[in-house]
Design a protein around this motif. Structure first.
Motif, mmCIF file in Angstrom:
data_model
loop_
_atom_site.group_PDB
_atom_site.id
_atom_site.type_symbol
_atom_site.label_atom_id
_atom_site.label_comp_id
_atom_site.label_asym_id
_atom_site.label_seq_id
_atom_site.Cartn_x
_atom_site.Cartn_y
_atom_site.Cartn_z
ATOM 1 N N ASP A 288 0.833 -1.206 0.000
ATOM 2 C CA ASP A 288 0.000 0.000 0.000
ATOM 3 C C ASP A 288 0.866 1.254 0.000
ATOM 4 N N LEU A 289 1.927 1.213 0.807
ATOM 5 C CA LEU A 289 2.828 2.364 0.878
ATOM 6 C C LEU A 289 3.523 2.582 -0.461
ATOM 7 N N SER A 310 -2.291 18.322 4.328
ATOM 8 C CA SER A 310 -3.169 17.162 4.135
ATOM 9 C C SER A 310 -2.415 16.022 3.459
ATOM 10 N N LEU A 311 -1.569 16.379 2.510
ATOM 11 C CA LEU A 311 -0.781 15.380 1.791
ATOM 12 C C LEU A 311 0.139 14.628 2.746
ATOM 13 N N GLU A 316 1.624 10.074 6.165
ATOM 14 C CA GLU A 316 2.076 9.633 7.494
ATOM 15 C C GLU A 316 1.216 8.474 8.001
ATOM 16 N N HIS A 317 -0.076 8.506 7.697
ATOM 17 C CA HIS A 317 -0.964 7.421 8.115
ATOM 18 C C HIS A 317 -0.552 6.103 7.461
ATOM 19 N N SER A 318 -0.231 6.147 6.166
ATOM 20 C CA SER A 318 0.208 4.936 5.459
ATOM 21 C C SER A 318 1.539 4.444 5.998
ATOM 22 N N SER A 325 3.522 -2.726 11.458
ATOM 23 C CA SER A 325 3.708 -4.124 11.053
ATOM 24 C C SER A 325 5.177 -4.519 11.135
ATOM 25 N N ASP A 326 6.048 -3.597 10.759
ATOM 26 C CA ASP A 326 7.485 -3.866 10.826
ATOM 27 C C ASP A 326 7.928 -4.036 12.280
#
Length: 663
Positions: A288-289, A310-311, A316-318, A325-326
């Protein structure tokens, strides 16, 4: 005679019954080759022995036998033809001769069959590693010997002698493993190429957009399976040998240790399963990233016009999902390392516990104490390694099945299976053809006929079905009803895929160069004449020195080209006299009109008998085409008809600018 056939079969890299071949007899080449087909026992490809009269240089395959009283094997080496005596052969001397060659067609396998092939190709030489299993006892018995004998021996020479003897044993083990490893690597290299050839052969039949990702999954998981199976074999055999010795030394008390290791296997398997779930989460988050980064990169020129805060918040959320997970995976790896250490300690505790009760019955067990400690440590190591490598093999097999299923379930078998050969495409007729895309109607009851030597233009709104119609004609799109006839006789569904490869040019907006040299890009399109290649390159690259390095060594992706240069070179390198159907789907867009005129003239001069189909939105381009069809409201409507083969003469009156020499 049989030596020439042997060379021809060997160049296919096929699995072949050579034992039976030795007993085949025949006075002529014809008698021998009729007996060859059953001898091909390849699991991935079917092989067909073909005969053809050579009419032009383009009729010569990569390797063939000239059928005569004394058959001669000939193959392409670079730009030359070399016979089995390593002599260069003049292509013109082969015109009019009959040749024999072998064509391969990929088998359409099911998922289970393909996975079985992967396991069948696992190098069997690895089973000889079992001969190295007894060598795992060397450290244990050397250490025990030193502890019980050599430490009380005052002769240093005795220590040296024993040490050298054990080093020789280690050397034997290394030599055995080294030999088997290199046999394994050579076999893996050969079989990997075979798998890649197979996947490349069926690539035209793939329909889904993520086929490359699936193919990469097949490659990586196949490699993991082949790399880990030898370790699984060795660890399992070593564990069984070590446990047998433990039972020998301490009797039934070793059953307690065996039970302990079963528990370790269960726990470590569960932990590996948890690791797999974490790995999947990490893989999904990273993908996804990556997709988000790609979307940003594709809009890099527009980024400064977006809302920066906003960008960054969205990105940052992704990132946080990926980092979480890492972090989970890193925590698992830490816990796994600690589990391995603790299990090793617990294995020692288990042995001490067993020895505590065993020594009360038989104190001689202390004579092999050091050996037992080392063997027990080896058993613990074997268990952990066995679980880890087995887990990799099972998970890779699972991923392999998923990837292969996705690929094979959407396969178009007719695009790669053997079909009917056509010497030349003289006409194409569509009779009551209706085309759908994803079950939605696109075109209805199309009736058209295209004949050799004529040019046809198609135009219509975006999404009207122009490109899909052309793809259907060459069987790249199969969602249609009705009949498509070649030469008023052959059903398009039954035409051999090699016919399209040799006689059809298909260029659309997605067409690109193949990674490699300029020469290799010409060559795979059927052009091998170096003089012609040099002239075309001199035309397209007017300010570049065209030399050996430019044509044969530089990667085409590293050669600076404008969009127009790329398109012209792509078209020019694809046109040959043996091309009977030329499809240009928006391939002439954004070219200067003088270049469009010159390219059309060149096509007519170079392939005068070809059916030329052109899709364009440019009215200036369409005005140069004698026959026009508009696609509108699911119908193909004829707008202009001028079936005149004198079209070549009409075009020649138009100044072709710097393309003059080509004509």
């Amino acid at each position: 005679m049989k030596s020439a056939i042997t060379l021809l079969v060997q160049q296919t890299h096929a699995k072949f019954d050579w034992k039976t071949f030795k007993h085949i007899e025949g006075d002529t080449l014809e008698q021998i080759i009729t007996q060859l087909k059953p001898l091909f026992i390849d699991s991935l490809f079917n092989f067909s022995i073909e005969k053809r009269e050579v009419k032009s240089f383009n009729d010569l395959p990569e390797a063939f036998i000239v059928s005569s009283l004394n058959p001669v094997y000939i193959q392409r080496v670079g730009v030359k033809l070399i016979n089995d005596k390593h002599e260069e052969v003049d292509p013109s001397s082969l015109i009019g001769n009959e040749i024999v060659f072998i064509e391969s067609y990929p088998k359409i396998l099911k998922t289970k069959e393909f996975v079985e092939v992967i396991y069948q190709l696992f190098p069997k030489a690895n089973f000889f590693l079992l001969l190295a299993v007894p060598f795992v006892l060397i450290p244990a018995f050397y250490s025990n010997l030193f502890n019980t004998r050599l430490i009380f021996n005052s002769q240093a020479s005795t220590l040296a002698f024993v040490t050298i003897a054990f080093l020789i044993l280690w050397g034997c083990e290394y030599g055995l493993k080294y030999t088997i490893k290199h046999i394994h690597l050579r076999k893996v290299e050969k079989d990997s190429l075979k798998i890649e050839r197979y996947l490349l052969s069926i690539m035209p039949a793939f329909k889904q957009k993520d086929s490359l990702t699936k193919m990469r999954m097949v490659e990586s998981n196949r490699k993991i399976i082949w790399d880990n199976l030898p370790g699984v074999l060795m660890d399992a055999a070593s564990f069984l040998l070590v446990m047998s010795l433990l039972f020998l030394f301490i009797g039934s008390y070793a059953f307690g240790l065996f039970s302990f290791y079963i528990v370790i296997i269960v726990i470590s398997t569960y932990m590996r399963y948890r690791n797999y779930k974490i790995y999947l989460d990490l893989e999904a988050a990273q993908q996804d990233l990556l997709n988000e980064r790609i979307s940003y990169y594709r809009n890099n020129k527009q980024l400064r016009f977006f809302n920066t805060q906003s960008l960054l918040d969205n990105f940052e959320h992704s990132c946080k999902k990926s980092f979480d997970s890492d972090h989970s995976l890193a925590s698992f790896n830490f816990n796994w390392d600690e589990f391995v250490r603790v299990s090793s300690f617990l294995a020692s505790f288990g042995l001490f516990l067993v020895l505590f009760y065993t020594s009360k019955i038989d104190t001689s067990v202390f004579n092999v104490l050091i050996a037992l400690l080392i063997l027990n440590g080896r058993a613990a190591s074997n268990v952990i390694n066995f679980v880890t490598k087995s887990f990799f093999v099972l998970i890779s097999t699972h991923h392999l099945k998923l990837a292969v299923t996705d690929l094979f379930d959407n396969l178009e078998p007719k695009m790669v299976s053997k079909g009917l050969h056509i010497e030349s495409i003289n006409s194409i007729s569509l009779k009551d053809v209706s085309i759908t895309t994803e079950q939605a109607p696109l075109l209805s009851n199309v009736n058209l006929t295209f004949t050799k030597g004529n040019t046809y233009g198609l135009f219509g709104q975006i999404g009207s079905g122009k490109s899909t119609l052309l793809s259907t004609i060459v069987q790249s799109h199969s969602e249609y009803s009705g009949t498509i006839l070649y030469n008023n006789f052959y059903n398009g569904m039954d035409v051999d895929p090699n016919v399209f490869g040799k006689q059809v040019v298909f260029i659309d907006p997605s067409s690109e160069f193949i990674r490699g040299s300029i020469y290799s890009n010409f060559y795979i399109r059927g052009v091998a004449d170096v003089n012609k290649i040099t002239k075309i390159c001199s035309l397209v690259f007017t300010h570049v020195s065209i030399d050996y390095e430019f044509i044969f060594q530089r990667d085409i992706s590293q050669i600076p080209m404008s969009t127009g240069q790329k398109r012209k070179l792509l078209i020019l390198m694809s046109i040959e006299p043996n091309k009977n159907l030329i499809i240009l789907d928006e391939a002439l867009s954004n070219l200067a009109m003088v270049d469009v005129t010159a390219l059309l003239q060149y096509i007519k001069q170079e392939a005068p008998h070809a059916i030329l189909l052109v899709v364009s939105h440019d009215k200036a381009v369409l005005n140069q085409l004698p026959n026009l069809f508009e696609i509108r409201e699911q119908q193909v409507i004829q707008k202009k008809t001028l079936l005149l083969k004198s079209n070549i003469q009409n075009l020649s009156k138009i100044k072709a600018s710097r393309f003059d020499w080509l004509c």
